[in-house]
Design an enzyme around this catalytic site. Structure first.
Site, PDB file in Angstrom:
ATOM      1  N   CYS A  34       0.789  -1.255  -0.040  1.00 48.70           N
ATOM      2  CA  CYS A  34      -0.042   0.089  -0.041  1.00 48.70           C
ATOM      3  C   CYS A  34       0.897   1.181   0.056  1.00 48.70           C
ATOM      4  O   CYS A  34       0.338   2.253  -0.337  1.00 48.70           O
ATOM      5  CB  CYS A  34      -1.008   0.076   1.182  1.00 48.70           C
ATOM      6  SG  CYS A  34      -0.184   0.120   2.863  1.00 48.70           S
ATOM      7  N   CYS A 103      -2.785  -2.926   9.174  1.00 50.11           N
ATOM      8  CA  CYS A 103      -2.321  -1.505   9.549  1.00 50.11           C
ATOM      9  C   CYS A 103      -1.914  -1.339  11.030  1.00 50.11           C
ATOM     10  O   CYS A 103      -0.971  -0.578  11.270  1.00 50.11           O
ATOM     11  CB  CYS A 103      -3.384  -0.888   9.001  1.00 50.11           C
ATOM     12  SG  CYS A 103      -4.491  -0.785   7.627  1.00 50.11           S
TER      13      CYS A 103
END
Ligand code: FES
Length: 139
Positions: A34, A103
């Site tokens: 990402c 995350c």
């Protein structure tokens, strides 16, 4: 609602954002998929994390996770910061959506890396097993 109140709160008002000059330990991790980057700075005195700051260039969950992680380790012994898991961070945030759990892994890894940097800089011996790199995937 996809995100908990706590996630939204820490995303909107992240705690401990910034840089510590002459930090005792700095940890930077990135997710190649990402492209998100997280950097954590530690000020350590007598084995206690006196101050911690972070910079995250990433998604809302990464920001909320780093904010929560810094709050969880501030004032704690370094050894305790090492025990911080992404699961604990996600739980403290009242959960993250499954596809956003990675995350919080970034936060755990950034903290670990900063502690490793502190150990390395100060010649403190440690078990390398503690710092095995895990792959982080973004979905
Ligand atoms: Fe990559 Fe959240 S850290 S999407």
């Amino acid at each position: 609602m996809l995100y908990s109140e706590k996630v939204m709160d820490h995303f909107r008002n992240p705690r401990n954002v910034g840089v510590i000059e002459n930090a005792d330990g700095v940890g930077e991790v990135g997710n190649t998929v990402c492209g998100d980057i997280m950097k954590i700075y530690l000020k350590i005195k007598d084995g206690i994390i006196e101050d911690v700051k972070f910079n995250t260039f990433g998604c809302g969950s990464a920001i909320a996770s780093s904010s929560m992680a810094t709050e969880m380790i501030k004032g704690k012994p370094v050894s305790e910061a090492l025990e911080l898991t992404n699961k604990a961070v996600a739980e403290a945030l009242d959960g993250l959506p499954a596809h956003k759990l990675h995350c919080s892994v970034l936060a755990e890894q950034a903290v670990k890396k900063a502690v490793k940097d502190y150990y390395d800089k100060n010649g403190i011996a440690y078990d390398p097993e503690l710092f095995k790199e895990e792959e982080v995937h973004c979905h």
